[in-house]
Design a protein around this motif. Structure first.
Motif, mmCIF file in Angstrom:
data_model
loop_
_atom_site.group_PDB
_atom_site.id
_atom_site.type_symbol
_atom_site.label_atom_id
_atom_site.label_comp_id
_atom_site.label_asym_id
_atom_site.label_seq_id
_atom_site.Cartn_x
_atom_site.Cartn_y
_atom_site.Cartn_z
ATOM 1 N N SER A 113 38.843 83.771 25.507
ATOM 2 C CA SER A 113 38.812 82.812 24.390
ATOM 3 C C SER A 113 37.593 81.893 24.442
ATOM 4 O O SER A 113 37.333 81.153 23.482
ATOM 5 N N ASP A 114 36.842 81.917 25.559
ATOM 6 C CA ASP A 114 35.624 81.107 25.651
ATOM 7 C C ASP A 114 34.495 81.670 24.788
ATOM 8 O O ASP A 114 33.475 81.002 24.590
ATOM 9 N N TYR A 115 34.671 82.910 24.287
ATOM 10 C CA TYR A 115 33.589 83.594 23.579
ATOM 11 C C TYR A 115 33.964 83.788 22.113
ATOM 12 O O TYR A 115 35.143 83.933 21.756
ATOM 13 N N ALA A 116 32.946 83.754 21.266
ATOM 14 C CA ALA A 116 33.142 83.937 19.833
ATOM 15 C C ALA A 116 32.068 84.874 19.305
ATOM 16 O O ALA A 116 31.004 85.059 19.927
ATOM 17 N N VAL A 117 32.342 85.480 18.141
ATOM 18 C CA VAL A 117 31.383 86.379 17.508
ATOM 19 C C VAL A 117 30.064 85.641 17.275
ATOM 20 O O VAL A 117 30.052 84.469 16.874
ATOM 21 N N LEU A 118 28.961 86.315 17.548
ATOM 22 C CA LEU A 118 27.579 85.833 17.416
ATOM 23 C C LEU A 118 27.115 85.021 18.615
ATOM 24 O O LEU A 118 25.947 84.614 18.666
ATOM 25 N N ASP A 119 27.997 84.769 19.613
ATOM 26 C CA ASP A 119 27.545 84.065 20.812
ATOM 27 C C ASP A 119 26.516 84.914 21.549
ATOM 28 O O ASP A 119 26.752 86.107 21.803
ATOM 29 N N PRO A 120 25.349 84.330 21.906
ATOM 30 C CA PRO A 120 24.407 85.044 22.782
ATOM 31 C C PRO A 120 24.896 84.948 24.226
ATOM 32 O O PRO A 120 25.317 83.879 24.676
ATOM 33 N N VAL A 121 24.849 86.040 24.958
ATOM 34 C CA VAL A 121 25.409 86.060 26.307
ATOM 35 C C VAL A 121 24.425 86.685 27.288
ATOM 36 O O VAL A 121 23.593 87.521 26.932
ATOM 37 N N GLN A 122 24.565 86.268 28.563
ATOM 38 C CA GLN A 122 23.777 86.815 29.663
ATOM 39 C C GLN A 122 24.604 87.898 30.355
ATOM 40 O O GLN A 122 25.827 87.751 30.513
ATOM 41 N N LEU A 123 23.943 88.976 30.802
ATOM 42 C CA LEU A 123 24.652 90.134 31.360
ATOM 43 C C LEU A 123 24.152 90.446 32.757
ATOM 44 O O LEU A 123 22.997 90.174 33.108
ATOM 45 N N ILE A 124 25.040 91.046 33.548
ATOM 46 C CA ILE A 124 24.670 91.655 34.814
ATOM 47 C C ILE A 124 25.414 92.981 34.907
ATOM 48 O O ILE A 124 26.526 93.129 34.379
ATOM 49 N N TRP A 125 24.806 93.949 35.585
ATOM 50 C CA TRP A 125 25.370 95.294 35.636
ATOM 51 C C TRP A 125 25.648 95.684 37.081
ATOM 52 O O TRP A 125 24.809 95.485 37.967
ATOM 53 N N THR A 126 26.835 96.239 37.319
ATOM 54 C CA THR A 126 27.190 96.783 38.626
ATOM 55 C C THR A 126 27.884 98.120 38.415
ATOM 56 O O THR A 126 28.790 98.223 37.580
ATOM 57 N N MET A 127 27.421 99.147 39.156
ATOM 58 C CA MET A 127 28.010 100.495 39.069
ATOM 59 C C MET A 127 28.039 100.992 37.623
ATOM 60 O O MET A 127 28.972 101.655 37.180
#
Length: 319
Positions: A113-127
């Protein structure tokens, strides 16, 4: 080059890079290179997934010794480092990456619920899986790529060739054997050599510029001549004549051999596309040629006058 030869070609204290895959056998991970599972060391941290592509460094330590180190995973394109939320589910986030791809993940910091449509987000990838680290101030989204070109239109169809004539050549010409009647005979009998053919008229415009992909031929009813109570192997050829020529036809492709049973009735046979003369047979028929029976054993077959479908051909094509 075989892996052993590759290792032998690396000078002492030399280093070579190879592409491989990760494989877990139930007890430990291996780096598979060229079909060979290698007991490798792994860069720390490396989080492997079964079958993932990996970059393997192979080191020649001299004295016939070598070792392998998995340096990293390998992907066709870099993973996106940021994205924009496109949908929020019950426990899942959908986002568009800064590479233009669309992804889904159930891994994120905080509550969904902390996120909403159009929010820019930072990503990290594992496996190979993304985790959303949180909302960032701005995402530079590259311009969308142009749509891919439409796939080529492939048309297909079937052209049916119905015999306009059938006959036997021998004993000095056409139609002189066993009372004529356009019956088809093949083989040797009483010192005579006989060949039988089906004719289909002019080339078909529908086949011009097309690729023939399958050929089916309707073998007529077997006549009660020769050893008709025994199975036999008969020999079919493609010939170049649209109608009866002055002499025997020119057989230019074949033979395509088929097995027939004692007293066999009308039946369809596929001329396999794997046959070495398939293309020659197809091109000859498309150009207005026909089918000829030639060679022993001595056999006879119903004419197209008795059975209008005798010798009929179906040609599947694509363009």
């Amino acid at each position: 080059m075989a892996l052993d030869s590759t290792l032998a070609s690396i000078p002492a204290d030399g280093f070579s890079l190879k592409l491989g895959t990760a494989w877990y056998d139930g007890s430990r991970w291996w780096a598979v290179v060229g079909g060979n599972p290698l007991g490798a060391r792994w860069a720390d941290p490396t989080q492997a997934v079964q079958g993932m592509n990996v970059l393997v460094g192979i080191i020649n330590e001299g004295r016939g010794q070598s070792s392998a180190v998995v340096l990293s995973g390998v992907t066709e394109q870099p993973r996106p480092s940021s994205g924009q939320i496109t949908a929020v589910g019950v426990d899942e986030l959908l986002f568009a990456g800064d590479d233009g791809g669309v992804y889904a993940t159930k891994r994120y910091l905080g509550a969904v619920s902390d996120y909403a449509v159009l929010d820019p987000v930072q990503l990290i990838w594992t496996m190979g899986n993304p985790t959303v680290l949180g909302i960032i101030g701005e995402v530079a989204v590259p311009p969308p790529a142009p749509p891919p070109p439409p796939p080529p239109v492939i048309s297909t169809g079937t052209e049916v060739l119905t015999a306009t004539a059938s006959d036997t050549f021998g004993v000095g010409g056409w139609g002189r054997w066993a009372g004529g009647g356009e019956k088809v005979y093949s083989g040797s009998y009483g010192g005579y050599t006989l060949t039988g053919s089906f004719f289909y008229g002019a080339p078909r415009p529908a086949l011009q510029g097309k690729t023939v992909t399958a050929i089916r031929f309707r073998v007529p009813q077997r006549l009660a001549v020769g050893n008709y109570n025994s199975a036999a192997t008969i020999h079919l050829y493609a010939h170049t004549s649209q109608a009866r020529p002055g002499g025997d036809v020119a057989r230019v492709a074949g033979p395509f051999d088929i097995s027939v049973t004692a007293g066999q009735g009308p039946s369809w046979v596929n001329i396999s596309s794997a046959h070495p003369d398939f293309v020659g047979i197809a091109n000859t028929l498309a150009a207005g040629g026909g089918i000829s029976f030639a060679g022993d054993p001595y056999t006879g077959w119903t004419s197209r006058l008795t059975d209008p479908l005798a010798g009929q051909i179906e040609l599947d094509w694509s363009a």
